[in-house]
Design a protein around this motif. Structure first.
Motif, short mmCIF file in Angstrom:
data_model
loop_
_atom_site.label_atom_id
_atom_site.label_comp_id
_atom_site.label_asym_id
_atom_site.label_seq_id
_atom_site.Cartn_x
_atom_site.Cartn_y
_atom_site.Cartn_z
N ILE A 1 0.87 -1.18 0.00
CA ILE A 1 0.00 0.00 0.00
C ILE A 1 0.90 1.23 0.00
O ILE A 1 1.59 1.50 0.99
N PRO A 2 0.95 1.99 -1.08
CA PRO A 2 1.82 3.17 -1.11
C PRO A 2 1.48 4.14 0.02
O PRO A 2 0.32 4.48 0.22
N ALA A 3 2.50 4.56 0.74
CA ALA A 3 2.29 5.50 1.84
C ALA A 3 3.31 6.63 1.82
O ALA A 3 3.17 7.63 2.53
N GLU A 4 4.35 6.49 1.01
CA GLU A 4 5.40 7.50 0.95
C GLU A 4 4.90 8.73 0.20
O GLU A 4 4.48 8.65 -0.95
N ILE A 5 4.93 9.87 0.85
CA ILE A 5 4.45 11.12 0.26
C ILE A 5 5.40 11.58 -0.84
O ILE A 5 6.63 11.59 -0.65
N ASN A 6 4.85 11.96 -1.97
CA ASN A 6 5.65 12.50 -3.06
C ASN A 6 5.97 13.97 -2.76
O ASN A 6 5.07 14.81 -2.72
N PRO A 7 7.23 14.32 -2.55
CA PRO A 7 7.58 15.71 -2.18
C PRO A 7 7.33 16.71 -3.30
O PRO A 7 7.27 17.91 -3.05
N ASP A 8 7.14 16.20 -4.53
CA ASP A 8 6.92 17.10 -5.66
C ASP A 8 5.45 17.40 -5.90
O ASP A 8 5.12 18.19 -6.80
N PHE A 9 4.58 16.79 -5.09
CA PHE A 9 3.14 17.03 -5.29
C PHE A 9 2.81 18.49 -5.01
O PHE A 9 3.23 19.06 -3.99
N ASP A 10 2.01 19.07 -5.91
CA ASP A 10 1.61 20.47 -5.79
C ASP A 10 0.10 20.55 -5.98
O ASP A 10 -0.39 20.46 -7.11
N PRO A 11 -0.67 20.71 -4.89
CA PRO A 11 -2.13 20.70 -5.02
C PRO A 11 -2.66 21.82 -5.90
O PRO A 11 -3.66 21.65 -6.59
N ASP A 12 -1.99 22.97 -5.90
CA ASP A 12 -2.43 24.07 -6.76
C ASP A 12 -2.23 23.71 -8.23
O ASP A 12 -3.10 23.97 -9.07
N PHE A 13 -1.09 23.10 -8.53
CA PHE A 13 -0.84 22.68 -9.91
C PHE A 13 -1.87 21.63 -10.34
O PHE A 13 -2.41 21.70 -11.45
N GLU A 14 -2.13 20.66 -9.45
CA GLU A 14 -3.09 19.60 -9.78
C GLU A 14 -4.47 20.20 -10.07
O GLU A 14 -5.12 19.82 -11.06
N ARG A 15 -4.89 21.13 -9.24
CA ARG A 15 -6.20 21.74 -9.41
C ARG A 15 -6.30 22.46 -10.76
O ARG A 15 -7.28 22.31 -11.49
N GLU A 16 -5.27 23.22 -11.10
CA GLU A 16 -5.27 23.96 -12.37
C GLU A 16 -5.15 23.01 -13.57
O GLU A 16 -5.75 23.25 -14.62
N ALA A 17 -4.37 21.93 -13.41
CA ALA A 17 -4.21 20.97 -14.50
C ALA A 17 -5.52 20.27 -14.81
O ALA A 17 -5.86 20.05 -15.99
N ILE A 18 -6.29 19.94 -13.77
CA ILE A 18 -7.59 19.31 -13.98
C ILE A 18 -8.53 20.29 -14.69
O ILE A 18 -9.27 19.92 -15.61
N LYS A 19 -8.48 21.54 -14.27
CA LYS A 19 -9.34 22.55 -14.89
C LYS A 19 -8.99 22.72 -16.37
O LYS A 19 -9.87 22.75 -17.24
N LYS A 20 -7.69 22.79 -16.67
CA LYS A 20 -7.27 22.96 -18.06
C LYS A 20 -7.62 21.74 -18.90
O LYS A 20 -8.03 21.87 -20.06
N ALA A 21 -7.46 20.56 -18.33
CA ALA A 21 -7.79 19.33 -19.07
C ALA A 21 -9.26 19.30 -19.42
O ALA A 21 -9.66 18.79 -20.48
N GLY A 22 -10.09 19.87 -18.56
CA GLY A 22 -11.53 19.89 -18.81
C GLY A 22 -11.92 20.78 -19.96
O GLY A 22 -12.97 20.58 -20.59
N TYR A 23 -11.07 21.75 -20.27
CA TYR A 23 -11.37 22.67 -21.37
C TYR A 23 -10.56 22.35 -22.62
O TYR A 23 -10.79 22.93 -23.68
N LYS A 24 -9.65 21.41 -22.54
CA LYS A 24 -8.78 21.12 -23.66
C LYS A 24 -9.54 20.48 -24.79
O LYS A 24 -10.29 19.53 -24.63
N LYS A 25 -9.36 21.03 -25.99
CA LYS A 25 -10.02 20.48 -27.17
C LYS A 25 -9.31 19.19 -27.56
O LYS A 25 -8.10 19.14 -27.72
N GLN A 26 -10.09 18.11 -27.74
CA GLN A 26 -9.52 16.82 -28.07
C GLN A 26 -9.26 16.72 -29.58
O GLN A 26 -10.01 17.25 -30.39
N GLU A 27 -8.20 16.00 -29.92
CA GLU A 27 -7.91 15.77 -31.33
C GLU A 27 -8.98 14.84 -31.92
O GLU A 27 -9.43 13.91 -31.25
N PRO A 28 -9.36 15.05 -33.17
CA PRO A 28 -10.34 14.14 -33.80
C PRO A 28 -9.75 12.76 -33.97
O PRO A 28 -8.53 12.61 -34.14
N LEU A 29 -10.60 11.73 -33.92
CA LEU A 29 -10.13 10.36 -34.10
C LEU A 29 -9.70 10.12 -35.54
O LEU A 29 -10.27 10.69 -36.46
#
Length: 486
Positions: free
Chosen positions: A458-486
């Motif tokens: 069970i992973p328990a070691e905290i990743n020191p590079d985790f950035d909650p602000d970056f994660e929040r903004e990355a999720i927001k940007k991914a939600g607006y990102k236009k997907q490439e056509p298939l």
């Protein structure tokens, strides 16, 4: 007793022993069924005619399905290639062989990972017992034709013949046409890899038709890069697709695969081996959702929602099992113990899967709980298309249990719990954990007990590079990102 008399008696004993062993071997060879295991790469649960597709054309597999037990709720042992294959070949959970994913285990942007993934092995341990060794120990000739992906050399794990198998997970750029990137020589420019692997499998079949054989045919197709025969691609470009299935190149690859399965089975019949041969057809994990949707199942390859782990499964043994459709949930982990029974082996094995041979003969069978453990990260393919828990990863570290019609997901980063009733909600769209807290707790206790019993990391070691602000903004940007056509 004189030395000469002693040696004479020893020679008599050895002669009798050799004759007895030889007689047993001949009897075993004459009664043991052959086994053909076809494992397609990244083929989705819904990507076949007999599974409901109106776009993909699979006449040979449709015919095979009419002669087989069709398992509608069959599961891969993992949601991506290497761990799925490792568990299928060993009948063991990843906690034994150590392969949880295709390396690296920490994938995706490090600023979005709250934990460090558990250690991940790249190859099967040398001492682990495989299907290749199992069949070889029972007098079978063994051959693999295609993708191995769990070490460099399958011959070190019980295979007499290896064509095209090493550590590679895909055929490489332009690799479906010769000259190949995978270890196969060809003097025919433009030869198609799926055809060549089947040619080699048929040659092995002919050479070993008089003795028991285990033929493992793990096609590289339909894994990316998506490359089909031009004439078949053109054919599907003229056929109207639908919202689920409409990719002409992928369709061309599926048709080539189906054609080659038909070629192999035709040779089995031509050699009068139908009643002596168990044929198994399956896929190593769910399909890539951006290429081919598995509706009503959620998500695709790399996810532990149904679309990522539910796979097609057919088993045929002409004259010994009747064709039917089964709704029993089974796992590819179960194939090893089931084959152990079907070939009437008396060897004692320590396997994690469950023998479902009673399902094939129509006997009563006690349904078992199914488990998955994935202490790793798999990054998103196409965030808006993947149907994952969030837009950055197809899956984050966690475990899953299926118990009856109930399925529970546990996530290690935030302690998240998701509970679904698959009979009512195969799309896993309604999380019932809050509505049925007692059921959620019951399954969570079962899952945690299994984790403890199997020493699941069970992973328990905290990743020191985790950035909650970056994660929040990355999720927001991914939600607006236009997907490439298939």
């Amino acid at each position: 007793m004189t030395r000469s008399n002693f040696l004479f008696k020893i020679s008599i004993f050895l002669s009798f022993w050799f004759c007895a062993v030889n007689s047993f071997a001949q009897q075993n060879q004459s009664t043991a069924p052959n086994v053909i295991l076809i494992n397609v790469d990244d083929l989705g649960w819904a990507d076949l005619g007999f599974m409901g597709s109106s776009y993909y054309q699979t006449p040979n597999l449709d015919k095979l399905s009419q002669q087989s037990v069709i398992f509608m709720q069959a599961y891969a042992a993992a949601s991506n290639c290497a761990p799925s294959r490792a568990s299928l070949l060993t009948g063991k959970y990843p906690m034994t062989h150590g392969i949880y994913t295709v390396d690296p285990a920490n994938r995706g942007d490090k600023r979005s990972r709250r934990l460090n993934a558990a250690p991940n092995a790249k190859s099967l341990p040398e001492e682990i017992y495989t299907l290749g060794e199992f069949f070889k120990d029972h007098g079978y000739r063994t051959g693999i034709f295609g993708k191995w992906h769990v070490s460099e050399d399958p011959k070190e794990y019980g295979f007499d013949v290896n064509v095209g198998g090493n550590h590679r997970g895909n055929p490489g750029k332009d690799g479906y046409f010769s000259p190949y990137v995978v270890p196969i020589e060809s003097d025919q420019k433009g030869e198609y890899l799926t055809d060549r692997l089947t040619d080699e499998a048929i040659s092995f079949l002919k050479q070993n038709s008089q003795s028991p054989f285990f033929l493992y045919l793990p096609f590289y197709t339909v894994h990316s890069p998506l490359i089909g025969k031009p004439e078949l691609v053109a054919k599907y470009e003229r056929i109207a697709g639908n919202p689920r299935h409409h990719h002409p190149v992928y369709a061309a690859m599926i048709e080539s695969m189906d054609e080659n399965v038909g070629r192999l089975l035709h040779e089995v019949s031509a050699l009068n081996l139908d009643e002596e041969t168990i044929v198994i057809f399956t896929s190593d994990n769910g399909g890539v959702r951006a290429t081919s949707r598995q509706d009503p199942l959620r998500a695709g390859k790399g996810s532990y929602y149904e679309g990522g782990i539910r796979v097609p499964l057919l088993i045929r043994w002409t004259g010994s099992i009747e064709s039917k459709t089964s709704e029993a949930p089974v796992s590819q982990l179960d194939l090893f113990p089931t084959l152990h029974t079907l070939i009437r082996s008396e060897r004692k094995l320590d396997l994690d899967g469950n023998d479902f041979s009673p399902l094939l003969s129509g006997e009563n069978w006690q349904q078992k709980d199914l488990f998955w453990h994935f202490p790793i990260y798999l990054e998103a393919y196409q965030p808006l298309e993947d149907q994952a828990r969030d837009l950055l990863f197809r899956t984050r570290p966690g475990s899953v249990i299926r118990s009856g019609d109930w399925k529970l997901h546990e996530y290690f980063e935030d302690g998240g719990i998701e509970l679904y009733h698959l009979n009512d909600d195969p799309s896993e769209s309604q999380n019932l954990a809050a509505k049925y807290p007692e059921k959620a707790q019951e399954l969570l206790q079962k899952l945690n007990a299994w984790q403890k019993a199997t020493s699941a990391p069970i992973p328990a070691e905290i990743n020191p590079d985790f950035d909650p602000d970056f994660e929040r903004e990355a999720i927001k940007k991914a939600g607006y990102k236009k997907q490439e056509p298939l």
